[in-house]
Each structure stands twice: as structure tokens, then as C-alpha cells.
Design a protein around this motif. Structure first.
Motif, PDB file in Angstrom:
ATOM      1  N   GLU A 187       0.822  -1.216   0.000  1.00  0.00           N
ATOM      2  CA  GLU A 187       0.000   0.000   0.000  1.00  0.00           C
ATOM      3  C   GLU A 187       0.850   1.258   0.000  1.00  0.00           C
ATOM      4  O   GLU A 187       0.408   2.306  -0.440  1.00  0.00           O
ATOM      5  CB  GLU A 187      -0.883   0.036   1.257  1.00  0.00           C
ATOM      6  CG  GLU A 187      -1.956  -0.998   1.290  1.00  0.00           C
ATOM      7  CD  GLU A 187      -3.278  -0.491   0.775  1.00  0.00           C
ATOM      8  OE1 GLU A 187      -3.571   0.704   0.929  1.00  0.00           O
ATOM      9  OE2 GLU A 187      -4.008  -1.311   0.210  1.00  0.00           O
ATOM     10  N   LEU A 188       2.058   1.164   0.574  1.00  0.00           N
ATOM     11  CA  LEU A 188       2.835   2.370   0.816  1.00  0.00           C
ATOM     12  C   LEU A 188       4.313   2.035   0.950  1.00  0.00           C
ATOM     13  O   LEU A 188       4.667   1.006   1.533  1.00  0.00           O
ATOM     14  CB  LEU A 188       2.343   3.007   2.134  1.00  0.00           C
ATOM     15  CG  LEU A 188       3.051   4.225   2.672  1.00  0.00           C
ATOM     16  CD1 LEU A 188       2.700   5.455   1.844  1.00  0.00           C
ATOM     17  CD2 LEU A 188       2.647   4.461   4.128  1.00  0.00           C
ATOM     18  N   THR A 189       5.161   2.882   0.389  1.00  0.00           N
ATOM     19  CA  THR A 189       6.587   2.834   0.676  1.00  0.00           C
ATOM     20  C   THR A 189       6.996   4.234   1.129  1.00  0.00           C
ATOM     21  O   THR A 189       6.481   5.229   0.621  1.00  0.00           O
ATOM     22  CB  THR A 189       7.439   2.416  -0.543  1.00  0.00           C
ATOM     23  OG1 THR A 189       7.233   3.342  -1.595  1.00  0.00           O
ATOM     24  CG2 THR A 189       7.095   1.022  -1.017  1.00  0.00           C
ATOM     25  N   LYS A 190       7.892   4.283   2.112  1.00  0.00           N
ATOM     26  CA  LYS A 190       8.326   5.587   2.605  1.00  0.00           C
ATOM     27  C   LYS A 190       9.756   5.497   3.111  1.00  0.00           C
ATOM     28  O   LYS A 190      10.218   4.445   3.539  1.00  0.00           O
ATOM     29  CB  LYS A 190       7.395   6.114   3.689  1.00  0.00           C
ATOM     30  CG  LYS A 190       7.274   5.238   4.919  1.00  0.00           C
ATOM     31  CD  LYS A 190       6.255   5.810   5.897  1.00  0.00           C
ATOM     32  CE  LYS A 190       6.095   4.888   7.093  1.00  0.00           C
ATOM     33  NZ  LYS A 190       5.170   5.427   8.072  1.00  0.00           N
ATOM     34  N   VAL A 191      10.445   6.646   3.030  1.00  0.00           N
ATOM     35  CA  VAL A 191      11.816   6.757   3.510  1.00  0.00           C
ATOM     36  C   VAL A 191      11.826   7.812   4.619  1.00  0.00           C
ATOM     37  O   VAL A 191      11.235   8.878   4.469  1.00  0.00           O
ATOM     38  CB  VAL A 191      12.772   7.161   2.368  1.00  0.00           C
ATOM     39  CG1 VAL A 191      14.178   7.418   2.889  1.00  0.00           C
ATOM     40  CG2 VAL A 191      12.787   6.086   1.286  1.00  0.00           C
ATOM     41  N   ASP A 192      12.479   7.464   5.736  1.00  0.00           N
ATOM     42  CA  ASP A 192      12.558   8.355   6.893  1.00  0.00           C
ATOM     43  C   ASP A 192      13.977   8.387   7.428  1.00  0.00           C
ATOM     44  O   ASP A 192      14.787   7.506   7.141  1.00  0.00           O
ATOM     45  CB  ASP A 192      11.651   7.852   8.028  1.00  0.00           C
ATOM     46  CG  ASP A 192      10.205   8.242   7.852  1.00  0.00           C
ATOM     47  OD1 ASP A 192       9.926   9.427   7.604  1.00  0.00           O
ATOM     48  OD2 ASP A 192       9.345   7.341   7.990  1.00  0.00           O
ATOM     49  N   TYR A 208      19.374   6.406   5.780  1.00  0.00           N
ATOM     50  CA  TYR A 208      17.926   6.517   5.929  1.00  0.00           C
ATOM     51  C   TYR A 208      17.333   5.135   6.175  1.00  0.00           C
ATOM     52  O   TYR A 208      18.025   4.124   6.096  1.00  0.00           O
ATOM     53  CB  TYR A 208      17.285   7.126   4.672  1.00  0.00           C
ATOM     54  CG  TYR A 208      17.738   8.534   4.391  1.00  0.00           C
ATOM     55  CD1 TYR A 208      17.273   9.605   5.152  1.00  0.00           C
ATOM     56  CD2 TYR A 208      18.637   8.794   3.365  1.00  0.00           C
ATOM     57  CE1 TYR A 208      17.688  10.896   4.894  1.00  0.00           C
ATOM     58  CE2 TYR A 208      19.059  10.084   3.102  1.00  0.00           C
ATOM     59  CZ  TYR A 208      18.592  11.133   3.878  1.00  0.00           C
ATOM     60  OH  TYR A 208      19.018  12.413   3.628  1.00  0.00           O
ATOM     61  N   ARG A 209      16.020   5.114   6.426  1.00  0.00           N
ATOM     62  CA  ARG A 209      15.307   3.860   6.634  1.00  0.00           C
ATOM     63  C   ARG A 209      14.141   3.773   5.649  1.00  0.00           C
ATOM     64  O   ARG A 209      13.417   4.744   5.452  1.00  0.00           O
ATOM     65  CB  ARG A 209      14.774   3.748   8.060  1.00  0.00           C
ATOM     66  CG  ARG A 209      15.836   3.845   9.136  1.00  0.00           C
ATOM     67  CD  ARG A 209      16.865   2.717   9.035  1.00  0.00           C
ATOM     68  NE  ARG A 209      17.827   2.757  10.130  1.00  0.00           N
ATOM     69  CZ  ARG A 209      19.001   3.355  10.063  1.00  0.00           C
ATOM     70  NH1 ARG A 209      19.382   3.971   8.963  1.00  0.00           N
ATOM     71  NH2 ARG A 209      19.820   3.327  11.095  1.00  0.00           N
ATOM     72  N   LEU A 210      13.987   2.613   5.059  1.00  0.00           N
ATOM     73  CA  LEU A 210      12.915   2.338   4.109  1.00  0.00           C
ATOM     74  C   LEU A 210      11.881   1.442   4.772  1.00  0.00           C
ATOM     75  O   LEU A 210      12.236   0.416   5.361  1.00  0.00           O
ATOM     76  CB  LEU A 210      13.468   1.640   2.865  1.00  0.00           C
ATOM     77  CG  LEU A 210      12.453   1.072   1.882  1.00  0.00           C
ATOM     78  CD1 LEU A 210      11.684   2.201   1.185  1.00  0.00           C
ATOM     79  CD2 LEU A 210      13.145   0.174   0.866  1.00  0.00           C
ATOM     80  N   SER A 211      10.627   1.830   4.657  1.00  0.00           N
ATOM     81  CA  SER A 211       9.509   0.997   5.113  1.00  0.00           C
ATOM     82  C   SER A 211       8.620   0.691   3.933  1.00  0.00           C
ATOM     83  O   SER A 211       8.246   1.595   3.183  1.00  0.00           O
ATOM     84  CB  SER A 211       8.679   1.718   6.175  1.00  0.00           C
ATOM     85  OG  SER A 211       9.401   1.883   7.356  1.00  0.00           O
ATOM     86  N   VAL A 212       8.278  -0.568   3.767  1.00  0.00           N
ATOM     87  CA  VAL A 212       7.307  -1.000   2.771  1.00  0.00           C
ATOM     88  C   VAL A 212       6.159  -1.607   3.561  1.00  0.00           C
ATOM     89  O   VAL A 212       6.355  -2.555   4.317  1.00  0.00           O
ATOM     90  CB  VAL A 212       7.911  -2.031   1.794  1.00  0.00           C
ATOM     91  CG1 VAL A 212       6.853  -2.552   0.843  1.00  0.00           C
ATOM     92  CG2 VAL A 212       9.094  -1.431   1.040  1.00  0.00           C
ATOM     93  N   VAL A 213       4.972  -1.034   3.391  1.00  0.00           N
ATOM     94  CA  VAL A 213       3.825  -1.451   4.192  1.00  0.00           C
ATOM     95  C   VAL A 213       2.824  -2.179   3.303  1.00  0.00           C
ATOM     96  O   VAL A 213       2.383  -1.653   2.279  1.00  0.00           O
ATOM     97  CB  VAL A 213       3.145  -0.237   4.861  1.00  0.00           C
ATOM     98  CG1 VAL A 213       1.975  -0.687   5.724  1.00  0.00           C
ATOM     99  CG2 VAL A 213       4.153   0.554   5.678  1.00  0.00           C
TER     100      VAL A 213
END
Length: 185
Positions: free
Chosen positions: A128-133, A169-174
Motif C-alpha cells: 500500500e505504501l513505501t516511505k523513507v525516513d 535513511y530507513r525504508l519501510s514498505v507497508v
């Protein structure tokens, strides 16, 4: 000041026993398996081991499931973390080396699927979503989807450092759970 580093002050020898007793009293689920298994077909990952309630934040022998986050059969977020060494590193998770298991995680896109096998069931998720923080903005216990995407039910968050081979950075794939069924033989 150096006395503080030498050990507990006299008279507190029982403190260690109290901590040990508290740990023993923690409820342990004897039916809980040690691992579940993650497959991401588009990344050619099949049945990668996920260590349940991992206390090791350096997952070299399995992907880690962050302790305190949900398991696949619970209606909330599961947080899984793995390494992402350089893109050209060979993924050797099948030989027990998980140092590159998430090296290509950034290639997952909206609509891609991944599955988890847990306690005789297969759980299918859709990205649904990928984001970098930034690392300091990460909270594994926080709900990963914004409220605008609707009610938060069962999600799974795949997490690694990015760009591959760095810790900048950190990658999250939800992924959101879309189907549950028996494991196919």
C-alpha cells in the motif's frame, strides 16, 4: 564516580534475583513457533525465516520480527526488519546468510504482493505504501499507514536501511492483509 562502574552497591545483591524472578514470571506461549516464513515473489525471496519477537537488532541469520508488534494472526501491524547490503551483493538467505535479504526491498511498488506462512496459514499482503525516513523518526510500534488510507487493520511493515549498503535513511514498505487461507501443499 568510577565506583558506579565497578558493580552494584553493597546490599543490593537481591536486585538481580528480583529481575530474574520477574523474567521467569513473564507469560510464555508454549504453542508459539520460533519462526514464521516470508515470501516476496517479485524479489525472488521464498520462505525466508523470520525470528519471532527477535531481541537481536542485527538480524544476520533470519529476518527479525520486532518484539511488541503484532504477529500475522493479530489485527494490527507486524514490523519486520532485515539487512540491505549493497545491491550487487548476492542474496544468500537460503544458505543462512541474511545480510542482503532486503537489498532490493526498494524495488517493491504499490500493488506488489508478499506472503507469510504462520501457524498452518498463509497470509497474503498487498503493498500500500513505501516511505523513507530518518532513523530517529522510526517507531516500530506506531501504525504505519496514514489515517487517509482508511481503517487500520492487519498490516505488515518490511523495514531496512536505504540506500542499500548505507545506514543513512530507513525504508519501510507497508502491506495490507488481503487474504488468509490454509498453506498450499
Amino acid at each position: 564516580a568510577n565506583e558506579e562502574l565497578a558493580g552494584p552497591p553493597e546490599g543490593n545483591e537481591g536486585d538481580k534475583d528480583k529481575v530474574d524472578e520477574a523474567v521467569k514470571e513473564e507469560e510464555v506461549d508454549e504453542d508459539e513457533p520460533e519462526f514464521f516464513y516470508l515470501s516476496i515473489p517479485s524479489l525472488e525471496i521464498e520462505d525466508a525465516k523470520v525470528s519471532i519477537n527477535s531481541v537481536n537488532l542485527d538480524p544476520k541469520k533470519a529476518i527479525g520480527h520486532y518484539k511488541g508488534t503484532c504477529l500475522p494472526d493479530e489485527a494490527c501491524n507486524s514490523f519486520l526488519f532485515g539487512h540491505s547490503t549493497y545491491k550487487n551483493s548476492r542474496n544468500r538467505y537460503k544458505q543462512g546468510d541474511y545480510s542482503a535479504v532486503f537489498a532490493h526491498l526498494d524495488e517493491l511498488k504499490y500493488g506488489d504482493e508478499f506472503t507469510v506462512k504462520y501457524k498452518d496459514k498463509e497470509y497474503k499482503y498487498v503493498v500500500e505504501l513505501t516511505k523513507v525516513d530518518r532513523p530517529e523518526n522510526i517507531d516500530p510500534l506506531e501504525q504505519p499507514l496514514p489515517r487517509s488510507l482508511g481503517k487500520h487493520e492487519s498490516t505488515m511493515q518490511l523495514f531496512t536501511c536505504t540506500p542499500s549498503g548505507t545506514t543513512k535513511y530507513r525504508l519501510s514498505v507497508v502491506g495490507r492483509l488481503v487474504n488468509t487461507g490454509p498453506i498450499a501443499d
